[in-house]
Write a protein that holds these residues in place. Structure first.
Motif, PDB file in Angstrom:
ATOM      1  N   UNK A 178       0.819  -1.219   0.000  1.00  0.00           N
ATOM      2  CA  UNK A 178       0.000   0.000   0.000  1.00  0.00           C
ATOM      3  C   UNK A 178       0.856   1.275   0.000  1.00  0.00           C
ATOM      4  N   UNK A 179       2.106   1.156   0.436  1.00  0.00           N
ATOM      5  CA  UNK A 179       2.980   2.340   0.560  1.00  0.00           C
ATOM      6  C   UNK A 179       3.655   2.713  -0.761  1.00  0.00           C
ATOM      7  N   UNK A 180       3.444   1.868  -1.777  1.00  0.00           N
ATOM      8  CA  UNK A 180       4.181   2.043  -3.029  1.00  0.00           C
ATOM      9  C   UNK A 180       3.320   2.760  -4.071  1.00  0.00           C
ATOM     10  N   UNK A 181       3.871   3.839  -4.609  1.00  0.00           N
ATOM     11  CA  UNK A 181       3.148   4.596  -5.632  1.00  0.00           C
ATOM     12  C   UNK A 181       3.516   4.149  -7.028  1.00  0.00           C
ATOM     13  N   UNK A 182       4.744   3.644  -7.187  1.00  0.00           N
ATOM     14  CA  UNK A 182       5.216   3.273  -8.519  1.00  0.00           C
ATOM     15  C   UNK A 182       6.435   2.368  -8.387  1.00  0.00           C
ATOM     16  N   UNK A 183       6.516   1.364  -9.278  1.00  0.00           N
ATOM     17  CA  UNK A 183       7.679   0.460  -9.321  1.00  0.00           C
ATOM     18  C   UNK A 183       8.281   0.541 -10.711  1.00  0.00           C
ATOM     19  N   UNK A 184       9.587   0.749 -10.784  1.00  0.00           N
ATOM     20  CA  UNK A 184      10.253   0.787 -12.090  1.00  0.00           C
ATOM     21  C   UNK A 184      11.430  -0.170 -12.090  1.00  0.00           C
ATOM     22  N   UNK A 185      11.541  -0.981 -13.167  1.00  0.00           N
ATOM     23  CA  UNK A 185      12.757  -1.748 -13.402  1.00  0.00           C
ATOM     24  C   UNK A 185      13.619  -0.874 -14.307  1.00  0.00           C
ATOM     25  N   UNK A 186      14.581  -0.210 -13.714  1.00  0.00           N
ATOM     26  CA  UNK A 186      15.312   0.900 -14.344  1.00  0.00           C
ATOM     27  C   UNK A 186      14.291   1.940 -14.800  1.00  0.00           C
ATOM     28  N   UNK A 187      13.808   1.901 -16.049  1.00  0.00           N
ATOM     29  CA  UNK A 187      12.805   2.899 -16.453  1.00  0.00           C
ATOM     30  C   UNK A 187      11.465   2.262 -16.815  1.00  0.00           C
ATOM     31  N   UNK A 188      11.414   0.924 -16.740  1.00  0.00           N
ATOM     32  CA  UNK A 188      10.188   0.240 -17.178  1.00  0.00           C
ATOM     33  C   UNK A 188       9.215   0.041 -15.998  1.00  0.00           C
ATOM     34  N   UNK A 189       7.982   0.558 -16.111  1.00  0.00           N
ATOM     35  CA  UNK A 189       7.013   0.377 -15.016  1.00  0.00           C
ATOM     36  C   UNK A 189       6.648  -1.101 -14.831  1.00  0.00           C
ATOM     37  N   UNK A 190       6.468  -1.491 -13.569  1.00  0.00           N
ATOM     38  CA  UNK A 190       6.171  -2.895 -13.246  1.00  0.00           C
ATOM     39  C   UNK A 190       4.873  -3.014 -12.460  1.00  0.00           C
ATOM     40  N   UNK A 191       4.151  -4.143 -12.645  1.00  0.00           N
ATOM     41  CA  UNK A 191       3.012  -4.433 -11.749  1.00  0.00           C
ATOM     42  C   UNK A 191       3.518  -5.176 -10.511  1.00  0.00           C
ATOM     43  N   UNK A 192       2.674  -5.315  -9.494  1.00  0.00           N
ATOM     44  CA  UNK A 192       3.075  -6.035  -8.275  1.00  0.00           C
ATOM     45  C   UNK A 192       3.354  -7.512  -8.544  1.00  0.00           C
ATOM     46  N   UNK A 193       2.778  -8.060  -9.627  1.00  0.00           N
ATOM     47  CA  UNK A 193       2.919  -9.497  -9.917  1.00  0.00           C
ATOM     48  C   UNK A 193       4.252  -9.839 -10.597  1.00  0.00           C
ATOM     49  N   UNK A 194       5.043  -8.853 -10.938  1.00  0.00           N
ATOM     50  CA  UNK A 194       6.314  -9.102 -11.642  1.00  0.00           C
ATOM     51  C   UNK A 194       7.209 -10.036 -10.817  1.00  0.00           C
ATOM     52  N   UNK A 195       7.761 -11.060 -11.513  1.00  0.00           N
ATOM     53  CA  UNK A 195       8.649 -11.998 -10.817  1.00  0.00           C
ATOM     54  C   UNK A 195      10.092 -11.780 -11.293  1.00  0.00           C
ATOM     55  N   UNK A 196      10.940 -11.247 -10.429  1.00  0.00           N
ATOM     56  CA  UNK A 196      12.326 -10.964 -10.840  1.00  0.00           C
ATOM     57  C   UNK A 196      13.123 -12.258 -11.021  1.00  0.00           C
ATOM     58  N   UNK A 197      14.099 -12.199 -11.916  1.00  0.00           N
ATOM     59  CA  UNK A 197      14.995 -13.359 -12.099  1.00  0.00           C
ATOM     60  C   UNK A 197      16.397 -13.048 -11.562  1.00  0.00           C
ATOM     61  N   UNK A 198      16.621 -11.831 -11.144  1.00  0.00           N
ATOM     62  CA  UNK A 198      17.933 -11.424 -10.630  1.00  0.00           C
ATOM     63  C   UNK A 198      18.560 -10.396 -11.550  1.00  0.00           C
TER      64      UNK A 198
END
Ligand code: ZN
Length: 260
Positions: free
Chosen positions: A53-73
């Motif tokens: 709830x505290x997050x307004x925006x997530x970016x992978x470098x410059x690419x916007x991400x949803x909460x469901x994104x699964x990182x690979x490292x």
């Protein structure tokens, strides 16, 4: 057996998201997270102490991400805080279904904040339950922003909009919420019951004068009644103090359009 290679994920926390990181990361901007499990970015960030709830925006470098994104490292993920610039009434990648308005729900542990919000006329319900399931489901069903000091409550998936209240002081809590959700233009003092959140109804003094103390009867003209608990409200000294407090948030004079 060859050693297992663990890729690290780099997380960069911006603004006030840093404040709620678990120790030993508290107030650090950069966290190197060993990615040894398959998990969504929501779960990873919450395991470090920051509810989604505290997050307004997530970016992978410059690419916007949803909460469901699964990182690979090896990703570099920026975690930005909530901001008045991203209103809850706008659709975003993180919250595609926006709220239609500013409606709040507080958990019972910060009930004084609920009273202040209602005095300002902001729609703020509370739920007399300590069950996480009941509270989170109610916030979701009623499309309300859940305000709480409980991180675990705000990590529930059902809670789309919420805020972890930082201060323990009700006046500071109120200031925090007013600023974050830009509430000043929505102030309508003397419009809601402080205790039940019901919208007050104006009543004729002649109809209720038998319920008034002599000095109140003498000095006040306009009265409102709560249709739920039948309490009467008038513009007494308590009300004047509240209006002064509200005016510190608003460049314009607060006026409820009533005389008396
Ligand atoms: Zn009431």
């Amino acid at each position: 057996m060859p050693p297992q290679i663990i890729n690290n994920l780099t997380l960069i926390f911006h603004g006030d998201t840093k404040e709620v990181l678990n120790k030993p990361y508290r107030n650090k901007s950069l966290v190197s997270y060993p990615l040894n499990r398959r998990a969504s970015i929501k779960d990873i960030i919450e395991s470090l102490g920051v509810p989604h709830t505290e997050i307004g925006c997530l970016l992978n470098r410059t690419e916007p991400l949803p909460f469901t994104f699964i990182p690979v490292g090896r990703e570099e993920i920026h975690v930005y805080p909530l901001s008045p610039d991203i209103p809850v009434t706008s659709a975003t990648l993180l919250r595609p279904t926006p709220l239609v308005g500013l409606h709040f729900m507080v958990d019972i542990n910060i009930n004084k904040l609920a009273h202040l919000m209602r005095m300002a006329g902001i729609d703020t319900s509370s739920i007399p339950s300590e069950s996480y399931r009941v509270i989170t489901q109610a916030a979701s069903d009623r499309k309300r922003i859940l305000l709480s000091r409980n991180k675990d409550l705000l990590k529930y998936n059902q809670v789309i909009f919420g805020r972890l209240i930082r201060s323990q002081n009700p006046n500071e809590q109120f200031a925090e919420v007013v600023k974050l959700y830009a509430l000043a233009p929505h102030f309508r003092p003397f419009s809601r019951c402080m205790l039940c959140n019901a919208v007050l109804v104006q009543v004729e003094k002649t109809d209720i004068k038998h319920r008034l103390e002599p000095l109140t009867k003498k000095h006040y003209i306009v009265f409102k009644e709560c249709p739920s608990c039948n309490r009467l409200f008038w513009r007494g000294s308590h009300y004047e103090k509240m209006v002064k407090k509200l005016e510190t948030f608003s460049p314009e004079t607060i006026d409820d359009g009533l005389q008396g």
